[in-house]
Enzyme design. Structure first.
Site, PDB file in Angstrom:
ATOM      1  N   CYS A 140       0.827  -1.211   0.000  1.00 30.98           N
ATOM      2  CA  CYS A 140       0.000   0.000   0.000  1.00 30.98           C
ATOM      3  C   CYS A 140       0.859   1.257   0.000  1.00 30.98           C
ATOM      4  O   CYS A 140       1.405   1.635  -1.028  1.00 30.98           O
ATOM      5  CB  CYS A 140      -1.009  -0.048   1.140  1.00 30.98           C
ATOM      6  SG  CYS A 140      -2.462   0.949   0.788  1.00 30.98           S
ATOM      7  N   HIS A 165      -3.683  -4.983   0.501  1.00 30.34           N
ATOM      8  CA  HIS A 165      -3.119  -5.479   1.771  1.00 30.34           C
ATOM      9  C   HIS A 165      -3.179  -7.008   1.797  1.00 30.34           C
ATOM     10  O   HIS A 165      -4.106  -7.581   2.383  1.00 30.34           O
ATOM     11  CB  HIS A 165      -3.901  -4.903   2.954  1.00 30.34           C
ATOM     12  CG  HIS A 165      -3.635  -3.455   3.178  1.00 30.34           C
ATOM     13  ND1 HIS A 165      -2.601  -2.998   3.959  1.00 30.34           N
ATOM     14  CD2 HIS A 165      -4.251  -2.367   2.682  1.00 30.34           C
ATOM     15  CE1 HIS A 165      -2.599  -1.679   3.947  1.00 30.34           C
ATOM     16  NE2 HIS A 165      -3.592  -1.259   3.186  1.00 30.34           N
ATOM     17  N   GLU A 211      -1.711  -8.979   3.557  1.00 27.53           N
ATOM     18  CA  GLU A 211      -1.593  -9.546   4.910  1.00 27.53           C
ATOM     19  C   GLU A 211      -2.943 -10.001   5.476  1.00 27.53           C
ATOM     20  O   GLU A 211      -2.989 -10.739   6.455  1.00 27.53           O
ATOM     21  CB  GLU A 211      -0.918  -8.550   5.865  1.00 27.53           C
ATOM     22  CG  GLU A 211      -1.728  -7.311   6.236  1.00 27.53           C
ATOM     23  CD  GLU A 211      -1.508  -6.142   5.293  1.00 27.53           C
ATOM     24  OE1 GLU A 211      -1.132  -6.381   4.122  1.00 27.53           O
ATOM     25  OE2 GLU A 211      -1.715  -4.984   5.713  1.00 27.53           O
TER      26      GLU A 211
END
Ligand code: GLN
Length: 544
Positions: free
Chosen positions: A382, A508, A510
Site C-alpha cells: 500500500c 493489503h 496480509e
C-alpha cells in the site's frame, strides 16, 4: 439449529479473548462443525477505522470492506468462517442504528431506552449470524465484565439465552489467575470476583478458561469450581505460550475444551477432533532449517499490534520456507537520521507496510532506494508501493521533487494522487477504497509467478493511487506495472525486472494469509530474502 457460544472476559483486558474465541472456532471446525465468529465492541466509535494504531492496533479489513477490530484477523487466520459487516458491532454502530430508527419513527412514540431497545438491537445483531449452514456462532464480547460500557451487551446475551433456550447457549468466561511472587502462590480471588460480577448480572458461566503463567494445582482448580459454581472439568487452564500463539488451540484441546463444548451444546454431529494439519504446521515452525532477517520500516514499530497481520504473515512465510524469520523493526523517522545503509545492515530483505500521513516518508523512501540499488529483496504494501513509486520517479526517472499529493500538495510531479472517487470525500470514517477488488496480473512478472494465476482478489484500504499521467514515463524508465484493476485504470502492483525480488502492491495481502497457507507474495518475498542469505538465486517455493 444454530448454537451459540458467548466469550466474555474478566479481571483484566488483553487476556486474549480473541485468540481464545478463534481457537474454539478452529477446534470446532476440526471436529467437522461449521462456525461463524462475531465480535461486539463496547466503545463508541462506529468502527475502528478512524482510530490511531496506538489506540486499537491495526484496522483489519474484510472482503466486503468493513473496517474491523484486529481480533477478526485471528478469526480468519484460525478458521474458514466467512466474515462480513455483521461480524463486528460497536456501541457506536448499535446506537447509530437505534437513533436512525427513532428518527424514522419506527418506535411508534415509545420512550427509547437501553432496555429493551438497545438490548433488542444487540440481540438482532447476534441473530444475524444464524444461518442454515452454521452450526455454532461464537460471539466475543469486548472489554471486561463490570465495565460500564459493556453492561448492555451482558444484559443482551443474558436475555438471548432465555430467548433461544439455555441449552442452546454456552457462556465461556476467560479470566486471569495471577502468580504472586511475594506469596509464592497463584491467586484465585480475582477469578472468583469476576464470576461474581457475571452472576450478579444473571449469567452463570458454563466454562471458565483460566489464563496463567504457571500450572494451576488441582486443589486450586477445585476451589475455583466450587466458588464459581462451575463443574470441576469445566475449569480449563490456559497457560501462557512462549513459543507461539498457534499453540493455544492445541493446549485447549489437551485440556479437552472441544469435548466439553460438544457435550454441553449437544453437537451430536461432531466427528472426532483432527488437529493433524495444525500440528504439522507447528512442527515445521518449531524446527526450521534456516534463519532469515527482515528489516521492517514503519511508523508504529514500537506497537506490535499496529501491524499485527503483517507480522503474522511474515511468520507464515517463514513456515512455508522452513525458516525462522527474525524481524528487525526500524522506525522510519530514525532511519532518515541514521541512513539506510547503517539501519539495514545485516538484513536479508526489506518490508515497507501501509500507513498514512507524511511522518517517516523520507526514511521509507531512503530504505527503498537502498534496496533497489543493492539488490536487497523488497516488498511494499500500500503506502510501501506509493513510496517505491516516488523513489523510482525521483531517482531513476529523473522526476525531481516527485511525491504523493498526500504529502506535498504542490509537488511538481505528483506521481501518486487522490483516487478520483475520493476527490469530494470529506468524512473520514468508512470512506476509503475498501475491501476486495480484482487485480489482473501481467504474464512473466514476479507477481504473476507468485500467485500462479492471472486474476486475484485482494483487500484494499487507501485513498491515493499511482497517477496514470505518469505511467508512461515510469515504465519507459523501467518500472513494470505487473498488476492492474480489470479495466487497467488502477495500478495494483509494480515491480523491477532486473532485481532479485522487488515487488509492491496497492492492496493489503496480509489480510489473506494463514499459518497453514502462507500468502504467495509474503512466501516469495521471504523466499527471495532467504536465497540472498544463502547466496542462491531466488526460487519460488511450492507449498505442499
Ligand atoms: N496513505 C495512503 C493512501 O491513503 C496509503 C494507505 C495505506 O497504506 N493503507 O492511499
Amino acid at each position: 439449529m444454530t448454537k451459540h457460544i458467548f466469550v466474555t472476559g474478566g479481571v483484566v483486558s488483553s487476556l486474549g479473548k480473541g485468540l481464545t474465541s478463534a481457537s474454539i472456532g478452529l477446534l470446532l471446525e476440526e471436529r467437522g462443525l461449521r462456525v461463524r465468529l462475531q465480535k461486539l465492541d463496547p466503545y463508541l466509535n462506529v468502527d475502528p477505522g478512524t482510530m490511531s494504531p496506538y489506540q486499537h492496533g491495526e484496522v483489519y479489513v474484510l472482503d466486503d470492506g468493513t473496517e474491523t477490530d484486529l481480533d477478526l484477523g485471528h478469526y480468519e487466520r484460525f478458521t474458514h468462517a466467512t466474515l462480513n459487516k455483521d461480524c463486528n458491532y460497536t456501541t457506536g454502530k448499535i446506537y447509530l442504528s437505534v437513533i436512525e430508527k427513532e428518527r424514522r419513527g419506527d418506535y411508534k412514540g415509545k420512550t427509547v431506552q437501553v432496555i429493551p431497545h438497545v438490548t433488542d438491537e444487540i440481540k438482532s445483531c447476534i441473530r444475524k449470524m444464524v444461518a442454515p449452514d452454521v452450526d455454532v456462532v461464537i460471539t466475543e464480547i469486548g472489554g471486561t465484565v463490570g465495565d460500564i460500557e459493556g453492561m448492555p451487551y451482558f444484559e443482551a446475551i443474558r436475555q438471548f439465552a432465555l430467548d433461544v433456550g439455555k441449552h442452546n447457549c454456552l457462556f465461556v468466561h476467560l479470566t486471569l489467575v495471577p502468580y504472586l511472587k511475594a506469596a509464592g502462590e497463584l491467586k484465585t480471588k480475582p477469578t472468583q470476583r469476576s464470576v461474581r460480577d457475571l452472576r450478579e448480572i444473571g449469567i452463570q458461566p458454563d466454562i471458565l478458561i483460566c489464563r496463567t503463567e504457571r500450572d494451576i494445582p488441582k486443589d486450586e482448580c477445585e476451589k475455583i469450581a466450587l466458588f464459581c459454581n462451575v463443574e470441576r472439568n469445566a475449569v480449563i487452564e490456559e497457560k501462557d505460550k512462549e513459543f507461539s500463539i498457534y499453540e493455544v488451540p492445541l493446549s485447549l484441546a489437551d485440556n479437552k475444551l472441544d469435548e466439553l463444548v460438544v457435550e454441553k451444546l449437544a453437537l451430536t454431529q461432531a466427528r472426532p477432533l483432527d488437529m493433524s494439519a495444525w500440528r504439522t504446521m507447528l512442527d515445521r515452525m518449531r524446527a526450521p532449517a534456516h534463519e532469515v532477517t527482515i528489516g521492517f520500516v514503519g511508523k508504529y514499530v514500537k506497537h506490535r499490534d499496529a501491524y499485527k497481520s503483517v507480522y503474522e504473515s511474515i511468520d507464515h512465510a517463514g513456515i512455508a520456507n522452513n525458516a525462522k524469520v527474525r524481524v528487525v523493526r526500524i522506525e522510519s523517522d530514525k532511519l532518515a537520521e541514521e541512513g539506510a545503509a547503517q539501519a539495514l545492515a545485516g538484513v536479508d530483505g526489506l518490508l515497507v507496510p501501509g500507513g498514512f500521513d507524511k511522518r517517516g516518508i523520507e526514511g521509507k523512501i531512503d530504505a527503498i532506494r537502498f534496496a533497489r540499488e543493492t539488490g536487497l529483496p523488497f516488498f511494499g504494501i500500500c503506502l510501501g508501493l506509493q513510496c517505491a513509486t516516488i523513489e523510482f520517479a525521483r531517482n531513476v526517472a529523473g522526476l525531481d521533487g516527485a511525491n504523493s499529493t498526500e504529502f506535498d500538495k504542490v509537488s511538481p510531479h505528483p506521481v501518486v494522487c487522490l483516487l478520483e472517487e475520493q476527490v469530494n470525500v470529506t468524512n473520514l470514517g468508512g470512506t476509503q477504497r475498501l475491501g476486495a477488488y480484482p487485480c489482473h496480473l501481467v504474464p512473466g512478472t514476479k507477481a504473476r509467478a507468485a500467485y500462479g494465476v492471472d486474476v486475484v482478489s485482494e483487500r484494499h484500504r487507501h485513498r491515493y493511487e499511482v497517477n496514470n499521467a505518469y505511467r508512461e514515463k515510469l515504465s519507459a524508465a523501467g518500472l513494470v506495472f505487473s498488476g492492474t484493476s480489470p479495466s487497467g485504470d488502477l495500478v495494483e502492483a509494480i515491480e523491477l525486472p532486473n532485481h532479485p525480488w522487488f515487488v509492491a502492491v496497492q492492496a493489503h495481502p496480509e489480510f489473506l494469509s494463514k499459518p497453514t497457507k502462507s500468502h504467495p507474495l509474503f512466501r516469495d518475498f521471504v523466499g527471495a530474502s532467504l536465497a540472498r542469505r544463502l547466496g542462491k538465486k531466488p526460487v519460488a517455493v511450492v507449498m505442499k
